[in-house]
Write a protein that holds these residues in place. Structure first.
Motif, PDB file in Angstrom:
ATOM      1  N   UNK A 124     -38.990  13.106  10.263  1.00 19.50           N
ATOM      2  CA  UNK A 124     -39.541  12.047  10.816  1.00 19.50           C
ATOM      3  C   UNK A 124     -39.717  10.824   9.747  1.00 19.50           C
ATOM      4  N   UNK A 125     -39.780   9.817  10.256  1.00 18.91           N
ATOM      5  CA  UNK A 125     -40.109   8.313   9.116  1.00 18.91           C
ATOM      6  C   UNK A 125     -41.161   7.480   9.811  1.00 18.91           C
ATOM      7  N   UNK A 126     -41.937   7.602   8.993  1.00 14.73           N
ATOM      8  CA  UNK A 126     -43.191   6.540   9.222  1.00 14.73           C
ATOM      9  C   UNK A 126     -43.125   5.181   8.333  1.00 14.73           C
ATOM     10  N   UNK A 127     -43.424   4.263   9.290  1.00 17.74           N
ATOM     11  CA  UNK A 127     -43.246   2.629   8.506  1.00 17.74           C
ATOM     12  C   UNK A 127     -44.488   1.970   9.198  1.00 17.74           C
ATOM     13  N   UNK A 128     -44.599   0.774   8.685  1.00 16.02           N
ATOM     14  CA  UNK A 128     -45.638  -0.233   9.187  1.00 16.02           C
ATOM     15  C   UNK A 128     -44.954  -1.448   9.647  1.00 16.02           C
ATOM     16  N   UNK A 129     -45.691  -2.323  10.496  1.00 17.97           N
ATOM     17  CA  UNK A 129     -45.332  -3.739  10.637  1.00 17.97           C
ATOM     18  C   UNK A 129     -46.628  -4.255  10.903  1.00 17.97           C
ATOM     19  N   UNK A 130     -46.169  -5.795  11.069  1.00 18.00           N
ATOM     20  CA  UNK A 130     -47.371  -6.836  11.043  1.00 18.00           C
ATOM     21  C   UNK A 130     -47.622  -7.210  12.401  1.00 18.00           C
ATOM     22  N   UNK A 131     -48.979  -7.431  12.936  1.00 16.07           N
ATOM     23  CA  UNK A 131     -49.294  -7.884  14.230  1.00 16.07           C
ATOM     24  C   UNK A 131     -49.528  -9.420  13.795  1.00 16.07           C
ATOM     25  N   UNK A 132     -49.774 -10.050  14.856  1.00 19.20           N
ATOM     26  CA  UNK A 132     -49.869 -11.688  14.774  1.00 19.20           C
ATOM     27  C   UNK A 132     -51.500 -11.970  14.190  1.00 19.20           C
ATOM     28  N   UNK A 133     -51.626 -12.841  13.775  1.00 18.96           N
ATOM     29  CA  UNK A 133     -52.781 -13.198  13.388  1.00 18.96           C
ATOM     30  C   UNK A 133     -54.084 -13.178  14.587  1.00 18.96           C
ATOM     31  N   UNK A 134     -53.436 -13.755  15.640  1.00 19.64           N
ATOM     32  CA  UNK A 134     -54.051 -13.751  16.942  1.00 19.64           C
ATOM     33  C   UNK A 134     -54.751 -12.425  17.414  1.00 19.64           C
ATOM     34  N   UNK A 135     -53.934 -11.333  17.118  1.00 20.32           N
ATOM     35  CA  UNK A 135     -54.272 -10.032  17.688  1.00 20.32           C
ATOM     36  C   UNK A 135     -55.644  -9.683  16.947  1.00 20.32           C
TER      37      UNK A 135
ATOM     38  N   UNK B 263     -58.216 -11.227  17.160  1.00 18.43           N
ATOM     39  CA  UNK B 263     -59.119 -11.653  18.352  1.00 18.43           C
ATOM     40  C   UNK B 263     -59.524 -10.573  19.273  1.00 18.43           C
ATOM     41  N   UNK B 264     -58.556  -9.846  19.528  1.00 19.94           N
ATOM     42  CA  UNK B 264     -58.423  -9.070  20.603  1.00 19.94           C
ATOM     43  C   UNK B 264     -59.152  -7.520  20.441  1.00 19.94           C
ATOM     44  N   UNK B 265     -59.886  -7.001  21.329  1.00 16.41           N
ATOM     45  CA  UNK B 265     -60.543  -5.615  21.039  1.00 16.41           C
ATOM     46  C   UNK B 265     -59.291  -4.673  20.870  1.00 16.41           C
ATOM     47  N   UNK B 266     -58.401  -4.874  21.432  1.00 15.49           N
ATOM     48  CA  UNK B 266     -57.044  -3.753  21.616  1.00 15.49           C
ATOM     49  C   UNK B 266     -55.793  -4.513  21.448  1.00 15.49           C
ATOM     50  N   UNK B 267     -55.076  -4.316  20.239  1.00 16.38           N
ATOM     51  CA  UNK B 267     -53.674  -5.112  20.130  1.00 16.38           C
ATOM     52  C   UNK B 267     -52.685  -3.973  20.747  1.00 16.38           C
ATOM     53  N   UNK B 268     -51.940  -4.564  21.518  1.00 15.42           N
ATOM     54  CA  UNK B 268     -50.673  -3.851  21.851  1.00 15.42           C
ATOM     55  C   UNK B 268     -49.464  -4.236  21.625  1.00 15.42           C
ATOM     56  N   UNK B 269     -48.181  -3.615  21.873  1.00 19.47           N
ATOM     57  CA  UNK B 269     -46.832  -4.033  21.467  1.00 19.47           C
ATOM     58  C   UNK B 269     -46.707  -5.578  21.708  1.00 19.47           C
ATOM     59  N   UNK B 270     -47.119  -6.237  22.748  1.00 19.24           N
ATOM     60  CA  UNK B 270     -46.957  -7.733  22.826  1.00 19.24           C
ATOM     61  C   UNK B 270     -47.643  -8.400  21.686  1.00 19.24           C
ATOM     62  N   UNK B 271     -48.434  -7.868  21.049  1.00 16.69           N
ATOM     63  CA  UNK B 271     -49.090  -8.606  19.788  1.00 16.69           C
ATOM     64  C   UNK B 271     -48.233  -8.287  18.617  1.00 16.69           C
ATOM     65  N   UNK B 272     -47.214  -7.541  18.610  1.00 15.24           N
ATOM     66  CA  UNK B 272     -46.276  -7.726  17.435  1.00 15.24           C
ATOM     67  C   UNK B 272     -45.889  -8.998  17.150  1.00 15.24           C
ATOM     68  N   UNK B 273     -45.613  -9.622  16.004  1.00 14.60           N
ATOM     69  CA  UNK B 273     -44.777 -10.820  15.758  1.00 14.60           C
ATOM     70  C   UNK B 273     -43.465 -10.605  16.570  1.00 14.60           C
ATOM     71  N   UNK B 274     -43.285 -11.886  16.982  1.00 12.77           N
ATOM     72  CA  UNK B 274     -42.178 -11.992  18.102  1.00 12.77           C
ATOM     73  C   UNK B 274     -40.827 -11.399  17.746  1.00 12.77           C
TER      74      UNK B 274
END
Length: 410
Positions: free
Chosen positions: A320-331, A333-344
């Motif tokens: 297995x490989x684990x990594x990380x990714x950035x969410x948008x700054x607007x995320x 402001x949300x209680x729960x961030x989802x896939x749609x909140x990943x940078x485009x």
């Protein structure tokens, strides 16, 4: 009769691809078949043509530095076999797909349980019979999409834990060999903290862990690991503490950790490194910073090629490989961030992962020292998609809050 070339041949047709692809999983195919399937999917997404030519598949694969000359020769021969695999009518095609799916699911269900019998000797014959029953359910319900989905979900459920799987810091959530997982969070939300806790969890399981850093110096990461192991602020860690941390891991789980900082590492270099060194888990902090195998006009295609390359490496070395990714700054402001909140540019990349966990924290939760982790995507279901954890970024500690403790934070 080998059905795989015929199935792949007709998947080159957009009409058949749209109808059949959602029913398929990579485990149904050979290694070469997976490469072709992934290429067809990518070319279908990039173009609007009704049929993908074998030549286009070959040119797409040969443009990547991931495959050597010998690999490309094997792919070329396989593509010729695919092109020649034709049948006379649509009804025959339908029967071939049905037979292929049934045989593949039967094979997948058996392979899921055989490692336990061979390596552990723990499972009775009833478990093997249960695997056979999965395939029978698929055959009986094949005429119904709902029935097929139910059977496919049963197949993916982990009846027993794969001994090669690596448990995450969250109960009941694991990453399996050949899979890639992503921790996604906003700026300064704790992505490296989450990756370190993932590595720490693996060390307690006796795993050999490789942590590749493309940004943070290895010495700094080592201090953070020591802080997590000793539950002590990492800025106060002394050389004596580091020795204590090593001894504590030996006593608790016996795992081992290698940290490498390689700011401009490529997928080819990772592959070569793993050929010379054996690990149970690879952590990459983080994949967005890897050098892509080739330059694209759009960054999103580069990120997608990086993730596809990591998944190929995970499958090739069965880890297995684990990594990380950035969410948008607007995320934030949300209680729960989802896939749609990943940078485009990264949404497509996340879609290739087996598991995506988002890090969520309100200002009030930050004051309390807690965070919510949301299972934004998973190839296998989880009982509780939102988990509450206590977080201490000074000592790098993550501790999941148990159900009977949650009232305290409500």
């Amino acid at each position: 009769m080998d059905l795989e070339p015929t199935v792949l041949n007709y998947l080159r047709n957009r009409e058949f691809f749209n109808k059949i692809f959602p029913l398929l999983s990579e485990n149904m195919f050979s290694d070469k078949g997976r490469v072709i399937l992934s290429s067809i999917k990518e070319l279908m997404e990039r173009t609007q043509v009704e049929k993908i030519k074998c030549k286009e598949i070959y040119l797409y694969l040969s443009s990547s530095s991931f495959y050597n000359k010998e690999d490309l020769n094997d792919i070329k021969k396989f593509l010729k076999t695919i092109r020649r695999s034709k049948v006379s009518s649509d009804s025959v095609i339908g029967e071939i797909y049905k037979e292929f799916l049934e045989k593949s699911i039967f094979k997948e269900s058996l392979e899921r349980f055989i490692p336990y019998i061979n390596k552990r000797g723990l499972l009775p014959i009833e478990i093997l019979e249960e695997a056979v029953e999965y395939s029978k359910k698929v055959r009986n319900a094949f005429g119904s999409q709902k029935g097929f989905d139910f059977s496919k979900n049963l197949l993916r459920a982990q009846v027993m834990q794969d001994p090669r799987a690596v448990e995450s810091p969250l109960s009941g959530i694991s990453l399996f060999p050949g899979e890639v997982g992503i921790w996604a969070g906003g700026p300064k939300r704790g992505k490296t903290w989450a990756l370190i806790n993932t590595g720490y969890s693996a060390l307690l399981q006796g795993k050999k862990v490789l942590h590749l850093s493309l940004e943070i110096p290895a010495e700094w990461l080592a201090l953070r690991y020591d802080g997590r192991i000793l539950q002590k602020p990492y800025k106060l860690i002394s050389p004596e503490d580091s020795a204590k941390a090593v001894n504590k891991i030996k006593m608790l789980g016996g795992g081992s950790l290698i940290i490498e900082d390689r700011p401009e590492m490529t997928l080819v270099e990772i592959r070569n490194y793993l050929k010379e060194n054996q690990f149970d888990l690879v952590i990459i902090d983080y994949a967005d910073l890897l050098t892509p195998p080739k330059k694209f006009k759009e960054r999103r295609h580069e990120l997608l090629s990086i993730m596809q390359g990591l998944r190929k490496i995970a499958k090739e070395f069965s880890l297995p490989i684990w990594t990380a990714s950035q969410l948008t700054a607007k995320s934030s402001q949300k209680k729960i961030a989802s896939i749609e909140d990943l940078e485009e540019a990264k949404i497509g990349k996340a879609g290739t992962a087996s598991l995506v966990l988002t890090l969520n924290q309100t200002p009030e939760e930050k004051e309390e020292g807690i965070m919510r982790i949301f299972v934004a995507a998973s190839t296998r279901g989880v009982s509780s998609p939102v988990r509450t954890v206590e977080c201490d970024f000074n000592s790098m500690v993550m501790r999941e809050v148990k159900k009977n403790e949650k009232k305290k934070y409500n």
